[in-house]
Scaffold this motif. Structure first.
Motif, short mmCIF file in Angstrom:
data_model
loop_
_atom_site.label_atom_id
_atom_site.label_comp_id
_atom_site.label_asym_id
_atom_site.label_seq_id
_atom_site.Cartn_x
_atom_site.Cartn_y
_atom_site.Cartn_z
N ALA A 20 0.83 -1.21 0.00
CA ALA A 20 0.00 0.00 0.00
C ALA A 20 0.87 1.26 0.00
CB ALA A 20 -0.93 0.00 1.20
N LYS A 21 1.95 1.24 0.76
CA LYS A 21 2.85 2.40 0.79
C LYS A 21 3.51 2.60 -0.57
CE LYS A 21 3.76 2.30 5.73
NZ LYS A 21 4.73 2.06 6.80
N GLN A 22 3.86 1.51 -1.23
CA GLN A 22 4.45 1.61 -2.55
C GLN A 22 3.45 2.19 -3.55
OE1 GLN A 22 6.86 -1.92 -3.71
NE2 GLN A 22 6.44 -2.57 -1.60
N ALA A 23 2.20 1.77 -3.45
CA ALA A 23 1.16 2.29 -4.33
C ALA A 23 0.95 3.78 -4.08
CB ALA A 23 -0.14 1.52 -4.13
N GLU A 24 0.95 4.17 -2.80
CA GLU A 24 0.81 5.59 -2.46
C GLU A 24 1.95 6.40 -3.07
OE1 GLU A 24 1.01 8.51 1.45
OE2 GLU A 24 0.65 6.37 1.77
N SER A 25 3.14 5.85 -3.02
CA SER A 25 4.30 6.52 -3.61
C SER A 25 4.12 6.72 -5.11
CB SER A 25 5.56 5.70 -3.34
OG SER A 25 6.64 6.19 -4.08
N GLU A 26 3.61 5.70 -5.79
CA GLU A 26 3.38 5.81 -7.24
C GLU A 26 2.37 6.91 -7.55
OE1 GLU A 26 2.50 2.09 -9.17
OE2 GLU A 26 4.04 1.05 -8.01
N VAL A 27 1.34 7.00 -6.73
CA VAL A 27 0.33 8.05 -6.94
C VAL A 27 0.96 9.42 -6.73
CG1 VAL A 27 -1.79 9.05 -6.02
CG2 VAL A 27 -1.64 6.58 -6.39
N ARG A 28 1.75 9.55 -5.67
CA ARG A 28 2.40 10.84 -5.41
C ARG A 28 3.31 11.24 -6.58
NH1 ARG A 28 4.33 11.19 0.89
NH2 ARG A 28 2.27 10.93 1.84
N HIS A 29 4.07 10.28 -7.10
CA HIS A 29 4.93 10.58 -8.25
C HIS A 29 4.08 10.98 -9.46
CE1 HIS A 29 9.05 9.80 -7.05
NE2 HIS A 29 8.67 8.70 -6.42
N GLY A 30 2.97 10.32 -9.64
CA GLY A 30 2.07 10.66 -10.75
C GLY A 30 1.54 12.07 -10.63
N VAL A 31 1.17 12.47 -9.43
CA VAL A 31 0.68 13.83 -9.19
C VAL A 31 1.78 14.84 -9.52
CG1 VAL A 31 -0.04 15.45 -7.38
CG2 VAL A 31 -1.07 13.17 -7.50
N GLU A 32 2.98 14.54 -9.09
CA GLU A 32 4.09 15.45 -9.38
C GLU A 32 4.36 15.53 -10.88
OE1 GLU A 32 5.45 17.55 -7.18
OE2 GLU A 32 4.02 16.68 -5.77
N ASP A 33 4.23 14.41 -11.59
CA ASP A 33 4.39 14.42 -13.04
C ASP A 33 3.34 15.31 -13.71
OD1 ASP A 33 6.55 12.71 -12.84
OD2 ASP A 33 5.38 10.90 -13.34
N VAL A 34 2.11 15.22 -13.24
CA VAL A 34 1.04 16.06 -13.78
C VAL A 34 1.34 17.54 -13.53
CG1 VAL A 34 -1.40 16.69 -13.54
CG2 VAL A 34 -0.74 14.28 -13.67
N LYS A 35 1.78 17.84 -12.32
CA LYS A 35 2.13 19.23 -12.00
C LYS A 35 3.22 19.74 -12.95
CE LYS A 35 1.29 19.15 -7.00
NZ LYS A 35 2.00 19.24 -5.69
N ASP A 36 4.23 18.91 -13.18
CA ASP A 36 5.32 19.30 -14.09
C ASP A 36 4.80 19.55 -15.50
OD1 ASP A 36 7.24 19.17 -12.13
OD2 ASP A 36 8.00 17.20 -12.73
N ASN A 37 3.93 18.67 -15.97
CA ASN A 37 3.38 18.82 -17.33
C ASN A 37 2.56 20.09 -17.46
OD1 ASN A 37 4.58 16.49 -18.32
ND2 ASN A 37 2.82 15.20 -17.80
N VAL A 38 1.78 20.39 -16.44
CA VAL A 38 0.97 21.61 -16.46
C VAL A 38 1.88 22.84 -16.49
CG1 VAL A 38 -0.64 23.02 -15.13
CG2 VAL A 38 -1.07 20.58 -15.41
N LYS A 39 2.91 22.84 -15.67
CA LYS A 39 3.83 23.97 -15.64
C LYS A 39 4.50 24.16 -17.01
CE LYS A 39 5.28 24.34 -10.84
NZ LYS A 39 6.39 24.19 -9.89
N GLU A 40 4.90 23.05 -17.64
CA GLU A 40 5.53 23.15 -18.96
C GLU A 40 4.57 23.73 -19.99
OE1 GLU A 40 7.28 19.50 -20.30
OE2 GLU A 40 8.38 19.22 -18.42
N LYS A 41 3.32 23.32 -19.95
CA LYS A 41 2.33 23.80 -20.91
C LYS A 41 2.04 25.29 -20.71
CE LYS A 41 1.39 19.73 -22.64
NZ LYS A 41 1.95 19.30 -23.87
N LEU A 42 2.10 25.75 -19.47
CA LEU A 42 1.81 27.15 -19.18
C LEU A 42 2.98 28.08 -19.53
CD1 LEU A 42 -0.10 26.85 -15.79
CD2 LEU A 42 -1.07 27.26 -18.06
N ASN A 43 4.17 27.52 -19.61
CA ASN A 43 5.36 28.36 -19.91
C ASN A 43 5.64 28.42 -21.35
OD1 ASN A 43 5.83 29.02 -17.26
ND2 ASN A 43 7.11 27.24 -16.91
#
Length: 60
Positions: A37-60
């Motif tokens: 479960a902790k490993q799955a939570e980590s994957e979700v957190r990494h996914g959220v950070e990836d989305v944040k990065d993609n949004v930032k790139e699109k806005l710049n």
């Protein structure tokens, strides 16, 4: 993306792997499940950070 958030997610993944391994050694299915479960939570957190990065790139 915050390096701090990414580091926390990586630490959670390592913690989960260790807990799962301990569960495998001791035969404790609860530790195994909690570790996974902790490993799955980590994957979700990494996914959220990836989305944040993609949004930032699109806005710049």
């Amino acid at each position: 993306m915050s390096i701090e958030d990414r580091a926390k997610a990586t630490a959670k993944n390592i913690e989960g792997k260790a807990q799962e391994a301990l569960g495998n050694i001791t035969g404790d299915p609860e530790d195994q499940a909690k570790g996974k479960a902790k490993q799955a939570e980590s994957e979700v957190r990494h996914g959220v950070e990836d989305v944040k990065d993609n949004v930032k790139e699109k806005l710049n």
